[in-house]
Structure formats: C-alpha cells, structure tokens
Design an enzyme around this catalytic site. Sequence first.
Site, PDB file in Angstrom:
ATOM      1  CE1 TYR A 148      -2.882  -3.178   0.382  1.00 28.71           C
ATOM      2  CE2 TYR A 148      -4.373  -1.642   1.429  1.00 28.71           C
ATOM      3  CZ  TYR A 148      -4.139  -2.867   0.850  1.00 28.71           C
ATOM      4  OH  TYR A 148      -5.152  -3.782   0.737  1.00 28.71           O
ATOM      5  CE  LYS A 165       2.237 -18.063   0.390  1.00 25.38           C
ATOM      6  NZ  LYS A 165       1.389 -19.247   0.541  1.00 25.38           N
ATOM      7  CG  ASP A 189      -1.455 -20.285   2.143  1.00 25.67           C
ATOM      8  OD1 ASP A 189      -0.796 -19.889   3.122  1.00 25.67           O
ATOM      9  OD2 ASP A 189      -0.963 -20.978   1.239  1.00 25.67           O
ATOM     10  CG  ASP A 214      -7.759  -4.069   2.841  1.00 24.47           C
ATOM     11  OD1 ASP A 214      -8.894  -4.046   3.363  1.00 24.47           O
ATOM     12  OD2 ASP A 214      -7.466  -3.401   1.828  1.00 24.47           O
TER      13      ASP A 214
END
Length: 358
Positions: A147, A194, A227, A251
Amino acid sequence: MTEVHETKKGRGVMTLAIPGHRNGTRAVTLIPGDGIGPEVTNAAVEVVEATGVKVDWDRQLAGASALKRFGNPVPDDLLASLKRTGVALKGPLETRVGEGYRSINVYLRRELDLYANLRPTLGFAGVHTPFRNVDLIVVRENTEDLYAGIEHQVAPGVVESVKVITARASRRIARFAFEYASRNKRKSVTAIHKANIMKLSDGLFLKCARAVAREYPRISYNEQIVDAACMRLVTDPSSFDVLLLENLYGDIVSDLCAGLVGGLGIVPGANYGERGAIFEAVHGTAPDIAGKNIANPTAIILSGAMMLDYLGYPRQAARIRQGVQAVLRAGRTMTRDLGGKANTSEMSAAIIRAMRNA
Ligand code: NAI
C-alpha cells in the site's frame, strides 16, 4: 488520554496522546464520506449524542464528494480540521478500481501516521452465523507494505509494485498488538505471514514480531502462513485471539473475519497513531445500496463507541454497546443484511431506545 475497549475476555486500557477538551465539549472531525457514508454516519452521530457526551462536530468532505464539490478529494480544510481535533469519525470513501486518484484512506492514514488499525470482531447473540463465540481482534499495519503506492511500468506490458516492510513499522505494530493483548487480558497473538515465499519482507516482519513477543512472556505467540490461517479462520475461528498482520493481509483478513460474525455491517474499526485517531467501519461505500436508507448502521455506531472510549467516556461507550447488543438479541429491528426488515433510521432509533432502557 485513555482508550478502553471492552470485550468478552476482559477490559483494558490503551494510552494514547490526543489534544484536550475545550469547555467540556470535544471537537471531532466528522467525515460523512461517500455512498452509504452520510446515512450511516448520521445514525452514529445521533447515537453518540444520545449518550449525553457533548461533541462539537466539524463536518468535512473527503473523497468523491469533495472532488465533486471542490475539485480535490483531500481539501486543505479537511487536513487542517484533522490536525486541530486529532480525532475523526469517518464514513467510507470511494476509490476507483484501476484508475483515478490514490486511495484517500491510505493517504490519510499515512499522512497522519495512524499506524495501527484495530478491528474487534465479535459475534452477537441474535445474528445467525455458523460460528459461536467468535471474539477476534485484527491488528493491521496501516502505513506500508504494497500500500506504499510505489508502482511503475518497467516496459510495455510489464509493471512492478513495490512491497515495503521496515523494521521500525513492524516493531511498532507488533508492540501495539502485544500491548493491546496484555492490557485487555487476551491470551495469544498470531502473526500471519507468507514468509515461506517472501523471505526478506515477511521474514523481517516476523523477526520483529518475535523480538517483541519475547518482552511479553505471559502472552502466547505463534505464527501462521496466511493461506492456512484463512482456512482455519473459516473452520475454527475461536482458536484465534489477536491477529497481527501486515497491511494487505490485514485488509483481506478483516473482511473475512467480518463474514464470520454476520458481515461488513457490524464490524467497527479504528486507526490509531501517536497524535490522533480516525474511527471508521470496515465496510466501504456499498454503492449497490447507497441512498436507500437500508444500510446497516451498526458498524459505524460501534466505531463511535470506540471513539468515546478514546475520548475518555468508557461508560457512555459501554451504553452504546449494550444498546446494540439488546437490539440484535431481540432481532425485531434489524436491517436486511442481517435478515431483518428495518431501515437504517429505524435500526438506529431502536438502538437509542435500547440505550435509554439499559
Ligand atoms: P463494500 O464494503 O462497499 O460493499 C461490499 C458488500 O457489502 C456490498 O454488497 C454492500 O452492499 C455490503 N455492505 C457494505 N456495508 C454494508 C452495510 N453497512 N450494510 C449493509 N450492507 C453493507 O465494498 P466494495 O463494494 O468492494 O467497495 C465499494 C467502494 O468502497 C470502493 O470504492 C472501495 O474503494 C470503497 N471502500 C472504502 C473503504 C473505506 O473508506 N474505509 C473500505 C472499503 C472499501
């Protein structure tokens, strides 16, 4: 100044510096926003006023409505108001997909250094979902990651977006999460990442979280790949407590968590920095239902309760939460997203009545 947030698991205090009161009245910037924003923020203003707290609302346009009126989605008056009051209650702002000006939400959070986004996600009796006892706190880093808005075309047909992760921002959001957990008697913090793929960036985020975790031996710390965390969230949400995430994962996971407790209409949020805070719902402008007086006002009303905590009115904030809980439990005056038939104004009026009877 003191921020108190009540949850089923406890009650605690977050100390944040904000400018003082004047003559017993607190100045707050009110950003009605776009789409359903004006409808739901009006409802929130009525509910906050029904607590008896005196607020001097400084109404300011931003986003698409400001662009239309002033030719600028972030007018100088808005920034001056935010700097003066240090506190805002904000409706959602429209950001076009793939074109147009950059997100004003992202801009405001970075400009005011509102680095911590807090989204308490609580299941309510009366709101039917497949899950019981959902009580999650989403802590999202607000100022960097993908972002940061660093995008460029390398060659025709090839573009790059830069993911920025710094030790400073990672440490301070981790500290916010642990401090929140500790003051609110929460049991665990899960860092979601991740780092198996993004070894440097998410790896740095984890390294910082681990270092901060060592300073809070009473709070259990664990890590989950994003995930797998999503799968576990939709099968066993009560196995999580406080979630610590970078900006993008935060988000996405915030909306997922909202889905666990009945949807975007009921989850509040706050963006905190060292010098101020902006309170807003998780949801967007909902263009599909805007202007129809059918949006659920609960999320922004509960954001108003978080604002009252921050301003030092925990009793009044608790009354708002009691009013919301009573209306949802009774189930008679709920908006369509929750399976009811009431409109926005009827639901907020019911919440005010329930607060008076509490
Ligand atoms: P959205 O949250 O506006 O809507 C998603 C779905 O949830 C829609 O079906 C909508 O009707 C429903 N919904 C949302 N809030 C609701 C409420 N209070 N009551 C009942 N139903 C509700 O997300 P979407 O469509 O992806 O985004 C629309 C616009 O909002 C975009 O321009 C986006 O950039 C902006 N947005 C702004 C945010 C903010 O200002 N903080 C946050 C998220 C999106």
